[in-house]
Each structure stands twice: as structure tokens, then as C-alpha cells.
Design a protein around this motif. Structure first.
Motif, PDB file in Angstrom:
ATOM      1  N   UNK A 159       0.740  -1.187  -0.097  1.00  0.00           N
ATOM      2  CA  UNK A 159       0.177   0.060  -0.096  1.00  0.00           C
ATOM      3  C   UNK A 159       1.081   1.339   0.056  1.00  0.00           C
ATOM      4  N   UNK A 160       2.122   0.953   0.399  1.00  0.00           N
ATOM      5  CA  UNK A 160       2.968   2.339   0.655  1.00  0.00           C
ATOM      6  C   UNK A 160       3.390   2.952  -0.696  1.00  0.00           C
ATOM      7  N   UNK A 161       3.271   2.570  -1.938  1.00  0.00           N
ATOM      8  CA  UNK A 161       3.534   3.260  -3.045  1.00  0.00           C
ATOM      9  C   UNK A 161       5.123   3.322  -3.029  1.00  0.00           C
ATOM     10  N   UNK A 162       6.004   3.042  -2.155  1.00  0.00           N
ATOM     11  CA  UNK A 162       7.077   3.102  -2.522  1.00  0.00           C
ATOM     12  C   UNK A 162       7.941   1.697  -2.999  1.00  0.00           C
TER      13      UNK A 162
ATOM     14  N   UNK B  19      -4.261   2.903  -5.771  1.00  0.00           N
ATOM     15  CA  UNK B  19      -2.785   2.794  -5.141  1.00  0.00           C
ATOM     16  C   UNK B  19      -2.430   4.264  -4.734  1.00  0.00           C
ATOM     17  N   UNK B  22      -3.948   5.393  -1.385  1.00  0.00           N
ATOM     18  CA  UNK B  22      -3.350   4.515  -0.568  1.00  0.00           C
ATOM     19  C   UNK B  22      -2.023   5.303  -0.116  1.00  0.00           C
ATOM     20  N   UNK B  23      -1.428   5.643  -1.092  1.00  0.00           N
ATOM     21  CA  UNK B  23       0.079   6.154  -0.767  1.00  0.00           C
ATOM     22  C   UNK B  23      -0.083   7.582  -0.078  1.00  0.00           C
TER      23      UNK B  23
END
Lengths: 348, 348
Positions: A159-162, B19, B22-23
Motif C-alpha cells: 500500500x505504501x507506493x514506494x 494505489x 493509499x499512498x
DNA sequence: CTCCCTTTTGGCAGCGCTGCCAACTGCGGA
DNA sequence: TCCGCAGTTGGCAGCGCTGCCAAAAGGGAG
């Protein structure tokens, strides 16, 4: 020792005032000193966008004069992506991870990224907590060891997108990027090598497998290969705590006390194998004629002992480098197999 | 591998939108979802200030529901001090520094500080560049190895207003805090020990002293002590690159080729000494009757070889721990001597 | 001298959070 | 009933920088 501790003001002291002033030069002050706008200073310092040579010089002079150090915290907040890369590693005693850090940090530094790290002690729960803490810094990427994470960790990372890089393992499904090699293949080839050399009565000395899952994978494939050959493992000695030379020594001693007729011993890694080697040296056990020794990692020291250690050399530094390169290049999701090298050595 | 690489938008894709969403959950969104103000959420999350139990629950529920991860970048910018601690270390291959990191990171993690690091390769110029880069993150403290820095580094650190900790050396003037022990004393005691044991024809095998100034200090005090005894060093072999077992081995070989009648050899550290030990093992040189060996560091492996290595054990992990504790406690400037322990071993 | 286009420049609104301050809520006491 | 106080809560101005946009400054060509 001239500095006053923070929070303690020397009343009316010139030193303190200068000190405070120094510590807090901002872009705006540089802009004013150089007689240009803030955005111009920003452009010059990042060498981004266009500006004249004269402007550049004036800005640089002001920066020099004021001793300006840009504030990356502010910069990162204002822009989109950060240049932090977070490492969440199981241990710093295990040379494997410092090698990975070493390889990665060289590449990251070249690209003006900054490495931050924390140590999980092989505890998945702690990994989750530390990974969360890391995400709070909004890193460009998180680097972890292997595939075994808690559901919480996995979900959060997704979920973090990193970017997420899983290191040193290839036996499993990657979240995003994976760099390393197959531990299962390493275990398999180690067994195959010993069998090829004619060893049949084989034992194992290892460290805590619940925690070091990669060592566990090597071991299970090692056993499978022996089984397939019809010559299963004869005995094992597994020490509860982390791998070390001393543990390898003790482990072998205990193993030999129980299984007297072994002709070869596979160790969970080179540290352990070296301990075994020293045990044999001290006890006058002839290597490899009386007992063969095989390790894992390919540490330099294994080549410097009187009989070079038979082992598998793993690309630890290269793993770090490659991982860092992929992150810097923002490469698409992929798994990269860096392979490993079996070193015949003289101990098996 | 579901993630799209950053910068690549899957057009109209629901996945991508989720996405992105979420981020990027922010405190404000949590506040709205919980039906409270932003500052209330902030207070609850930091457990700071007062709020009712009901509020707390509603906030936590919202945090949970949205998967909110606080943004420390923003938090740090808004508040005054950061919880970053920057390490600028010479090397990650040298176990000394990973031990220091290990000790420090445990303490820092407990206190919710975050460690960031970079590696100078023993290059003072690079140290300056990396220290500058570090200061840009406005860390609470910068940790460096030893006292030998460029003028630029010193000036910058002094002006930075952040705490400075110099590690592993005590022979010099500290900028702020220093934690370690005296390398000069270590060299002196090593020499005194060898003399006490009756050795008189002493040689030295070391690695690049220009770069590793702490090894240089040990060596010079070692020599001074021998001189004072009227039995100066007979021969030395100094290898150009970093210390390693292999270099110790080669170094001793070369040294013995030139000076045939040595009765003891002092090594720049345990890695080198182990190399020397293995050389003797391989050549059948009796230790210590024919040649005594003395190291420095007190690595665990030195205790596991058949004859425990005579050496000096340094408090590396404790150095890191202590340094971190002082920083966390924001202790006043001071120099802390953690001492070292001479291990008699069996090689000298 | 004007026009148009390119290069250079400054203004300013945020980035997401914290810290300050003012406002609100109860609640017991006068 | 009203007041005062302690416990809560929300609003909002920044933290220092970047990114966008519009404005200013050249620089040929007509």
C-alpha cells in the motif's frame, strides 16, 4: 569543547548568538544576500532549470559566505519523491548484511541517495514495526532480506507506493523487485558436490533455522538432494542462537560425539564451518581425509586458512549494488538472479 | 508483481487510482474521518497533550481504517528537532564500524531515533562531502570516527548546531562528545606486554596508516615504548591497502623474508594477525616459541582458533551504545573512556 | 523601432505536520 | 444561578523548500 548543549542558552553570549544564526541560514536569506529570488537560488543549487552564469556566481558566493546548507527535509517535503533508501536488515553481525549495505551504499552515494537502516534481529514482528517506522520517512525504496514477512508487513509495503526490494533470496514470490540467488539451488549444489566427491555419511551443523529462513531453505534442499540419492543425512546439530565461529566449533564437537562415523559435514555458513575447521585442527582430525567440511558464503578468510575452505561464494556486495542501481533507475518490477559460485577448496 | 513503476500511469486504471490514494493518506483525512480536528489527531498519535479516551479510540479507529502512516518528513520540518542520527564511517568491511553501528542502532531504535549512514572509505575529503550531505538532513547528531577531519569538516560541524560524536579515539581534542578509548595506550600496552613476556626482536605488519589514523597512533606508541626500552622495532611491513586476513598473511611472509630472526610480530589488527597465524600454521612455524603474534580488536574468531589470539579487546559495541545514549539524553559535551582489555591468549 | 520568441527570473501557493492560542465543555463551589 | 478552573478541542500560521506560472529581459528579424 566550546559548544553549549542544546536547550542551554549562554545568556547574552555572542558565541551562542552566532551559533544560532549559523545553524539556521535559509534559502530565503541566501536569496536576499545574493540579490535574487528564492526560486533562482533553488534552481542554481539543484542545477535545474535555466539561469545565467553571472547569477550562478552570485548565488554560489552568497552560499559560501553564509555557509548555507540546504535543508533536505524541507526539500523532500516540497517535492514529490525522496532520496532516502531504507534498509530493514536482520543483523549487522552477520557479514552478509554489511556486505549488502556496502555494495548498496556506494551506488546510492554516487547518486546522491541517502541510506537509512534498522536491524530486526531476525524477528518478523520487529521487522513489521521497523518497516512501518521506515515508511514514515517516505523513502524511495525499502530493502528487506528475503520473502518471509508478516501479512501486515506485506500489506503495508504494497500500500505504501514506494519501491520494495527483497534481497538475497529468489525462492518465493517477489512483492516488487528481488535481487539475489536461489538458496535452494545453493543447498542442492552443495549436496551434489559432496556426493560427487564420494561422501556418503553426511552430517549438518547449523544455527537457528526458524529465524534465518534462508539457511533453512538451503538445509532443506540439501537434505532433499541427499534423500534423492538414497543417502539421507545421518545426523544434525542445530544451535539455538546466531551463527558464529564458536558455535560451529561446539556444534561439530557435539555432532561428532553422537555420530562417530561421519565422512563430511555441511555447515549453515562459513563462520560455522571455520569453527568446525578449527575444531578439527585442534583435535588432529585430518581434513578432508578423515572428515570433509563444506560451508556457505565464501568469506575471504576461508581462502586464507591453510586449507582453503570448500564453500559457495555468494554475490553479497553485487546484490547490494544491483538493488541500488535498480532503485536509482526506477526499474520495473523484476527478479534478478545473480547466481553463486561453488568453490572446491581443499576441505571437501 | 502488480505494481506499476513510478512515473508510469496505467490510464484509467482503478488499481492505479487506489494505489495513489493509499499512498497519500494525510493527517487531515484522518481528522475528517474521525470527526475531530487535525491537532487532536496529532496529539493522540504522539500521545502528547491531553485528549479523552473516546477521542483516542475514534482517532485510532480512523488511522486503522485508512492505513495512515504519519509523515515524519513533514513532522520533522514542522517541529524543531529531528530524530535522525547520522553516521559517517570509514568502512563497512571493517567489523569495527559495523559493531559500533550495531550497538548504536539498538539504543536508537528503542528511543525511536533513526540511523542514517554513509561510508567515507577513509578519505577525509569524502568525509567532508558526506558530512555536508548529512547535515542537510538536519540530524540530531553526527557520529564520526576519530579526530582527524579536514578543517572544512570541523568548521561545518561546529557551525551546524547539531551534536557531534567522535568515536573510537581519545587521543586528541573533541569537538563535542567523544566516546572510545586511547589508541596510544593500546599501542603502549601491547608493546609493554610483549616486552614483559621477554620478546626483544619485534617486527610489525600493518595496513595503510595514512588512512587509518587510529592504527597509526597505536603503531607510533608501540614503537615509542620499544624505543624507551632500548629495543627498537627491527622491521616493519606495511601493505598499501585495507587490512585483511590475506594481507596479514602476505605481510608476515614478506616480513620474515627480510628479517629472519624476529621473535614476535605486532599486527595492526586481528584480521592481519589471523593471516599471520595461518601463515605460521601453513609453514610449520611454532607459535609462540618460534614466533609470537599479537593483534588488536579482540574479534570472536581469535578465541576460536586452536591457540587463542593474544590481542587487545576493544569495546566496539559499547562505544556505539554509549554514544547513542549520550545523544538521546542530550548530554553535555564530554569525553568518555571505555577502556580496553588485554587478552593474554596463547600466541604471545 | 516594433514584434515575436527564447531565456531568465520572481512570486507565491502549497507539501503535511506541529505548536500556539483561543474557545469550548463540564462540573463543583459560592 | 453564575463563576472559575481544569480538561479538551479546533483553527491556523508557519517550518524551508519546490513547482508552477506569469512577468521581465534579451536578441534577431522585419
Amino acid at each position: 569543547m566550546l559548544r553549549a548543549p542544546k536547550g542551554f542558552q549562554m545568556p547574552g553570549s555572542k558565541l551562542t548568538m552566532e551559533f544560532k544564526h549559523q545553524a539556521t541560514v535559509t534559502l530565503a536569506e541566501v536569496a536576499e544576500a545574493a540579490g535574487v529570488g528564492e526560486s533562482t537560488v533553488s534552481r542554481v543549487l539543484r542545477n535545474h532549470g535555466s539561469f545565467s552564469g553571472r547569477t550562478r556566481e552570485r548565488v554560489m558566493a552568497a552560499v559560501q559566505r553564509l555557509g548555507y546548507v540546504p535543508n533536505r527535509i524541507a526539500g523532500t517535503l516540497a517535492s514529490t519523491g525522496s532520496r532516502l533508501v531504507a534498509f530493514v536488515i536482520p543483523s549487522l553481525s552477520n557479514i552478509v548484511f554489511s556486505d549488502v549495505l556496502r555494495g548498496a551504499s556506494a551506488v546510492l552515494e554516487e547518486n546522491r541517495y541517502q541510506a537509512v537502516f534498522s536491524v530486526t534481529d531476525y524477528d518478523p514482528g520487529k521487522e513489521e514495526a521497523l518497516a512501518t517506522a521506515m515508511l514514515a520517512w517516505r523513502p524511495a525504496a525499502v530493502m528487506l532480506a528475503g520473502y518471509e514477512h508478516t501479512d501486515g508487513t506485506t500489506k503495508m509495503l504494497r500500500a505504501s507506493g514506494c519501491r520494495v526490494v527483497e534481497l538475497l533470496d529468489l525462492d518465493g514470490d517477489a512483492l516488487d523487485i528481488a535481487v539475489g540467488f536461489s538458496n535452494r539451488a545453493a543447498g542442492r549444489e552443495s549436496a551434489a558436490f559432496l556426493l560427487r566427491r564420494g561422501y556418503r555419511r553426511i552430517g549438518y551443523v547449523g544455527h537457528d533455522l526458524n529465524r534465518d529462513t534462508r539457511a533453512g531453505k538451503r538445509f532443506s534442499s540439501f537434505c532433499d538432494t541427499l534423500d534423492a540419492n538414497g543417502t539421507p543425512l545421518i545426523a544434525r546439530e542445530i544451535l539455538a542462537d546466531a551463527s558464529s565461529v564458536e558455535n560451529g566449533k561446539q556444534g561439530l564437537e557435539r555432532l561428532l560425539a553422537r555420530a562417530t562415523d561421519l565422512d563430511a559435514v555441511y555447515f549453515s555458513n562459513d563462520d560455522m564451518a571455520l569453527g568446525g575447521y578449527f575444531h578439527c585442527l585442534a583435535r588432529g582430525i585430518a581434513i578432508p581425509s578423515q572428515l570433509a567440511i563444506f560451508g556457505y558464503n565464501g568469506l575471504d578468510i576461508g581462502r586464507a586458512i591453510p586449507q582453503p575452505l570448500s564453500t559457495i561464494r555468494t554475490p553479497r556486495v553485487a546484490t547490494g549494488q544491483t538493488a541500488a542501481q535498480l532503485v536509482v533507475a526506477n526499474a520495473p518490477p523484476q527478479a534478478i538472479d545473480l547466481g553463486f559460485e561453488l568453490i572446491e577448496g581443499a576441505t571437501a
